[in-house]
Design a protein around this motif. Sequence first.
Motif: not given
Length: 112
Positions: A61-65
């Motif tokens: 999962e991408r959280r921000g960068r």
Amino acid sequence: MPDPLDLAFAALADPTRRRILAMLLEDDMAVTDVAAPFTVSLAAISKHLAILTRAGLVSQERRGRVVWCKLEPDALRIASVWMQGFGQFDAVELDQLERLLSAERLLPPADD
């Protein structure tokens, strides 16, 4: 479409991927943190993570960068159910899985 059982066993066949799963037993981790203990490139670890993700053993999962990785043990249940069909294997309990993966961590690092 590849068989989920084939994907799970193929993913588990590699010692680097088993070490990654052992690390993710502790907690979710950023991809860069997963790569830190290994002597291979971040790109190589990303390829291992892609195989684990395709097998359903890990989610990303991408959280921000930052891309975070999480262990998804349900894919292991597929393999466990299959092995139970032979009558020689008990269901995979998460405690047993944790012990197995912890023991894997005691082995010298694989350089894949």
